[in-house]
Design a protein around this motif. Structure first.
Motif, PDB file in Angstrom:
ATOM      1  N   HIS A  53     -16.363  62.175 -14.037  1.00 50.73           N
ATOM      2  CA  HIS A  53     -17.542  61.550 -14.409  1.00 50.73           C
ATOM      3  C   HIS A  53     -17.523  60.705 -15.786  1.00 50.73           C
ATOM      4  O   HIS A  53     -17.724  59.555 -15.954  1.00 50.73           O
ATOM      5  CB  HIS A  53     -18.651  62.413 -14.329  1.00 50.73           C
ATOM      6  CG  HIS A  53     -20.071  61.707 -14.569  1.00 50.73           C
ATOM      7  ND1 HIS A  53     -20.705  61.094 -13.651  1.00 50.73           N
ATOM      8  CD2 HIS A  53     -20.838  61.921 -15.744  1.00 50.73           C
ATOM      9  CE1 HIS A  53     -21.739  60.597 -14.422  1.00 50.73           C
ATOM     10  NE2 HIS A  53     -21.892  61.139 -15.392  1.00 50.73           N
ATOM     11  N   LYS A  77     -17.543  56.483 -16.589  1.00 46.20           N
ATOM     12  CA  LYS A  77     -18.550  56.136 -17.633  1.00 46.20           C
ATOM     13  C   LYS A  77     -18.204  55.198 -18.661  1.00 46.20           C
ATOM     14  O   LYS A  77     -18.188  54.230 -18.936  1.00 46.20           O
ATOM     15  CB  LYS A  77     -19.505  57.297 -18.198  1.00 46.20           C
ATOM     16  CG  LYS A  77     -20.437  56.931 -19.171  1.00 46.20           C
ATOM     17  CD  LYS A  77     -21.406  58.240 -19.246  1.00 46.20           C
ATOM     18  CE  LYS A  77     -22.535  57.714 -20.320  1.00 46.20           C
ATOM     19  NZ  LYS A  77     -22.081  58.462 -21.659  1.00 46.20           N
ATOM     20  N   ARG A  78     -16.852  55.781 -18.992  1.00 42.23           N
ATOM     21  CA  ARG A  78     -15.998  55.188 -20.341  1.00 42.23           C
ATOM     22  C   ARG A  78     -15.455  53.584 -19.700  1.00 42.23           C
ATOM     23  O   ARG A  78     -15.547  52.781 -20.642  1.00 42.23           O
ATOM     24  CB  ARG A  78     -14.980  55.894 -21.028  1.00 42.23           C
ATOM     25  CG  ARG A  78     -14.441  55.481 -22.074  1.00 42.23           C
ATOM     26  CD  ARG A  78     -15.297  55.161 -23.371  1.00 42.23           C
ATOM     27  NE  ARG A  78     -14.367  54.793 -24.469  1.00 42.23           N
ATOM     28  CZ  ARG A  78     -14.854  53.751 -25.053  1.00 42.23           C
ATOM     29  NH1 ARG A  78     -16.197  53.255 -25.075  1.00 42.23           N
ATOM     30  NH2 ARG A  78     -14.160  53.371 -26.229  1.00 42.23           N
ATOM     31  N   LYS A 116     -16.666  51.872 -17.470  1.00 44.61           N
ATOM     32  CA  LYS A 116     -17.636  50.974 -17.261  1.00 44.61           C
ATOM     33  C   LYS A 116     -18.117  50.424 -18.847  1.00 44.61           C
ATOM     34  O   LYS A 116     -18.376  49.076 -18.790  1.00 44.61           O
ATOM     35  CB  LYS A 116     -18.805  51.797 -16.683  1.00 44.61           C
ATOM     36  CG  LYS A 116     -19.817  50.775 -15.789  1.00 44.61           C
ATOM     37  CD  LYS A 116     -20.490  51.533 -14.714  1.00 44.61           C
ATOM     38  CE  LYS A 116     -21.795  50.621 -14.450  1.00 44.61           C
ATOM     39  NZ  LYS A 116     -22.975  51.360 -14.171  1.00 44.61           N
ATOM     40  N   GLU A 117     -18.321  51.146 -19.755  1.00 49.96           N
ATOM     41  CA  GLU A 117     -18.549  50.837 -21.069  1.00 49.96           C
ATOM     42  C   GLU A 117     -17.699  49.753 -21.316  1.00 49.96           C
ATOM     43  O   GLU A 117     -17.899  48.809 -22.260  1.00 49.96           O
ATOM     44  CB  GLU A 117     -18.275  52.195 -22.112  1.00 49.96           C
ATOM     45  CG  GLU A 117     -19.622  52.837 -22.064  1.00 49.96           C
ATOM     46  CD  GLU A 117     -19.586  54.225 -22.958  1.00 49.96           C
ATOM     47  OE1 GLU A 117     -20.225  54.909 -22.570  1.00 49.96           O
ATOM     48  OE2 GLU A 117     -18.495  54.286 -23.491  1.00 49.96           O
TER      49      GLU A 117
END
Ligand code: 13P
Ligand code: SF4
Length: 296
Positions: free
Chosen positions: A90, A94-95, A97-98
């Motif tokens: 997860h 997230k990283r 995507k950032e």
């Protein structure tokens, strides 16, 4: 016990693979010892029905990813890799995507679930080749920050780090190395890329575990300080009995790599216990990342 294990391996059509850090008696009874890359390749090609992995959990998972039809056994299910647990899917997604969905390179020392959300895997033996194979100027590397920094020093690409590390390689300091060099002034210093940058700066060569064995064989030098887990002293000293090998620090001792005993190995082979099977929905995505690395 050794005879029993070899007999069971024959009966079950099993191959026993051991990492270079495994205890001497486990290496001696195995069919093949090696670094993570060699063992992954062997696991992908073997004709055996059963693969017994004497190493840690992520290694058995990698064998299961590559050979879903085979029975994969880890003789001690509690043998893990603390570094592999320093990233989870997860947080990685997230990283990524950032950072604008840049490619993710994941060290094989990671869970199958993390491999499944990665673009390609690497090992300590092929990391630079893997980074340079990608058609992108920026990549995210996980979980080992030291391996990522090492790769960054050998490529023009921008590498984003993940804050993971090996709790043993990361403890080696430049002071430890300088002391070992003072104690053994004629020895070359070979370091594993999981060591911190200040240590790698002092290295005469930076290698995977099997890379260290090959380097010592080719070198005209007769003494070497090893900047890696102390288990490597056994296979490297066996390979070159006329050369001298010294640990850079005795504190580089990975308990997880020492858990498997001959009794564990015999009993897991006899009863086919300790099976590791990656669920199919994770396996098919993880396979993409592992296979891309092997095909390079
Ligand atoms: P290699 O044997 O691939 O260099 O890996 C070292 C390691 O830490 C395995 O856990
Ligand atoms: Fe993991 Fe470090 Fe042990 Fe290798 S030596 S299995 S990287 S904790």
């Amino acid at each position: 016990m050794i005879e029993k294990i070899r007999q069971l391996a024959k009966e079950k059509n099993a191959i026993i693979l051991a990492h270079n850090y495994q205890p001497p008696e486990i290496q001696d009874v195995s069919d093949l010892c090696g670094d993570s890359l060699e063992l992954s390749i062997k696991a992908s090609k073997t004709q055996a029905d059963v693969i017994v992995f004497c190493g840690v959990h992520f290694m058995a998972e990698t064998a299961s990813i590559l050979s879903p039809e085979k029975t994969v056994i880890l003789p001690r299910s509690d043998a893990g890799c603390p570094m592999a647990d320093m990233v989870e899917p997860h947080a990685l997604k997230k990283r990524k995507k950032e950072l604008g969905n840049i490619p993710v390179i994941t060290y094989v020392n990671s869970t199958a679930a993390v491999k499944a959300v990665s673009d390609i895997c690497c090992t300590s033996a092929n990391v630079i080749k893997v980074v340079n194979s990608l058609d992108a100027d920026e990549v995210l590397m996980t979980p080992d920050k030291n391996l990522a920094r090492y790769a960054a020093a050998h490529t023009s690409k921008k590498i984003y780090l993940w804050d993971g590390h090996c709790p043993f390689h990361n403890t080696l300091t430049a002071l430890d190395v300088k002391k070992a060099k003072t104690d053994h002034p004629d020895a070359l210093f070979i370091a594993h890329p999981e060591c911190p940058p200040q240590v790698l700066e002092l290295a005469d060569s930076i290698q995977s575990t099997s890379g260290m064995i090959a380097f010592a064989g080719k070198s005209n030098h007769t003494a070497f300080i090893l900047g890696t887990e102390v288990g490597l002293l056994y296979p490297i000293s066996n390979a070159y009995p006329d050369k001298k090998f010294y640990p850079a620090s005795e504190k580089m001792y990975c308990e997880d790599m020492k858990k498997i005993t001959l009794e564990d190995l015999a009993s897991s082979l006899e009863n086919l216990t300790g099976q590791v099977k990656v669920p199919e929905e994770i396996r098919k995505d993880a396979l993409g990342a592992v296979q891309k690395m092997i095909d390079l």
